[in-house]
Design an enzyme around this catalytic site. Structure first.
Site, PDB file in Angstrom:
ATOM      1  CB  THR B  91      -0.570   0.267   1.653  1.00  0.00           C
ATOM      2  OG1 THR B  91      -1.510  -1.020   0.939  1.00  0.00           O
ATOM      3  CG2 THR B  91      -1.949   0.907   1.606  1.00  0.00           C
ATOM      4  CE  LYS B 166      -5.444  -1.727   2.111  1.00  0.00           C
ATOM      5  NZ  LYS B 166      -4.051  -2.570   1.828  1.00  0.00           N
ATOM      6  CE  LYS B 234       2.439   2.569   4.402  1.00  0.00           C
ATOM      7  NZ  LYS B 234       1.966   1.183   4.079  1.00  0.00           N
TER       8      LYS B 234
END
Lengths: 283, 283
Positions: B91, B166, B234
């Site tokens: 990701t 995502k 993150k």
């Protein structure tokens, strides 16, 4: 049972109608005159409506309206007899609920707070869920009425806990929708295929009834009111007030309130709360 | 197929193992040495791993790690042959993804971004959902590999759109959990019965896989890492960066980031992100 039903709004009217359908003897009252329910008697004041009632059921718009119905001129308190049970299905401040219950107790009346989840359609189909606060015995006494209007009731604790839990539920609705709306704004801007994103959402762990329900309206950009923004806005304010009184912070909800404030300023209060998507997209 | 699998972390290792199980010829590489997968060859560098591969699959921690694996010393770009397909399941930033794809294209390699949803358990059971970006023909070519490691892939658009989608999914997870946590903090403080509240949530429209999954851990106050806070943190930073670049605001997510910042300062980064509940409760 002999029921006085006070407040014939979007929710109250179909709820009262379901009581009549199940054979209860219902007397209705509404602040603005002219609203009636087939098969129910119509009273000219709360005082008159409750005169002969075993149970008084209230479904009005906010804390001030409940106070007026209970303790205003020709209000419930002017006509209620000892032993009567008062059930309030309005969404109002938990702290005020406790105060109202104490005042009514002095007249020998028992109090239950039982706000609902399930919206207009649930009220019409008799599939509401009642989020109840009050003594267990009292709740049992009104069980036939819960069952006439809803599919279940869940007891959250003593008086006031039903309202507290209702606020906690609406808080989650507000944040789930905010997340969906922000995700959509981002995805559109970054060029993601919206249909594919919806498919993904519906096959993933972020799927919820909230988003399932709103998705088709968002696709059609139909923001006509189902749950009007002004009501959700009111509930958010109530919740933040209750949090402040309790000495806690709800940073996510406080941020969502700012989005609703902007929607309100833009004149969107009578639209569905889903219209906050447009507010976010217009940044 | 001949697959080079780069990155044997929590997700990568079981994914590579599932490829081996389905009969693919897998060569693995991991930055820190000593990690292997039964039945797979182990290479000493990405360059060595990709020398003979039809497909290169990457699953590392962040944008910088992907760049290093691709273009660092003895990286993928040093060994890749024209016609190879590179799939990135990390990701990372959508914009960086597009740049990486362009650089690889000059060497004749095709690129697909395919981050996953389904976490560690999904990786182990082969039930991941791949959120894919890339040309349809390219995606079709690696379909057998998607099917070996997951239950489905959804194409969100061209290269970069998988990463964008995502981020939009994780945004929703973050806000759903924030809503659940704030609701819980409020309800506890106001004295609502928590078991009753959980029952109510599960029979209502706010129910989601996110909350179903976290609820038992929250009940036990077990915040050991399943999805570590630092990784969600993150992803939130990545998402806010992508939003900033796109010129949009995500006020709800920005607020949730502040909660994560506080959790980080409190030394909770290696716990599950569900521990943000404790941060909110400590106000």
């Amino acid at each position: 049972m002999r029921v006085a039903f006070l407040g014939l709004g979007i929710m109250g009217r179909p709820m009262a109608a379901n009581l009549v359908k199940k054979g209860h003897a219902v007397t209705v009252w509404n602040r603005s005159t002219g609203k009636t329910v087939d098969g129910a008697r119509t009273a000219g004041s709360p005082k008159e409506a409750v005169a002969n009632a075993e149970v008084v059921w209230i479904c009005v718009s906010d804390t001030a309206a409940v106070e007026q119905v209970l303790f205003g001129e020709d209000g419930v308190a002017d006509g209620i007899k000892p032993g009567t049970i008062v059930v309030d299905s309005s969404t109002i401040a938990p702290a005020a609920t406790v105060r109202f219950a104490e005042r009514l107790k002095k007249q020998g009346a028992e109090f239950v707070d039982a706000p609902v989840t399930g919206s207009k359609i649930g009220a019409e189909n008799g599939t509401l869920i009642f989020i109840a606060g009050g003594r267990e015995e009292t709740l049992e006494k009104v069980r036939p009425l819960f069952e006439a209007m809803g599919k279940q009731f869940v007891r959250m604790g003593d008086v006031g806990k039903g309202e507290a839990a209702k606020l906690a539920m609406n808080l989650q609705i507000a944040l789930i929708y905010e997340g969906f709306a922000e995700a959509l704004v981002l995805a559109r801007k970054l060029g993601v295929d919206q249909k594919a994103l919806f498919t993904l959402i519906q096959s993933s762990m972020v799927r919820s009834g909230v988003v399932d329900y709103k998705m088709p309206f968002v696709e059609k950009e139909d923001f006509s009111a189902n749950f009007p923004l002004r009501l959700m806005h009111k509930d958010i304010r109530l919740t933040l007030e209750a949090a402040r009184e309790a000495g806690i912070e709800l940073p996510g909800l406080a941020t969502v309130k700012q989005v609703y404030d902007r929607a309100d300023k833009a004149g969107l209060s009578d639209m569905d709360y889903a219209v906050t998507l447009s507010v976010l997209a217009s940044d």
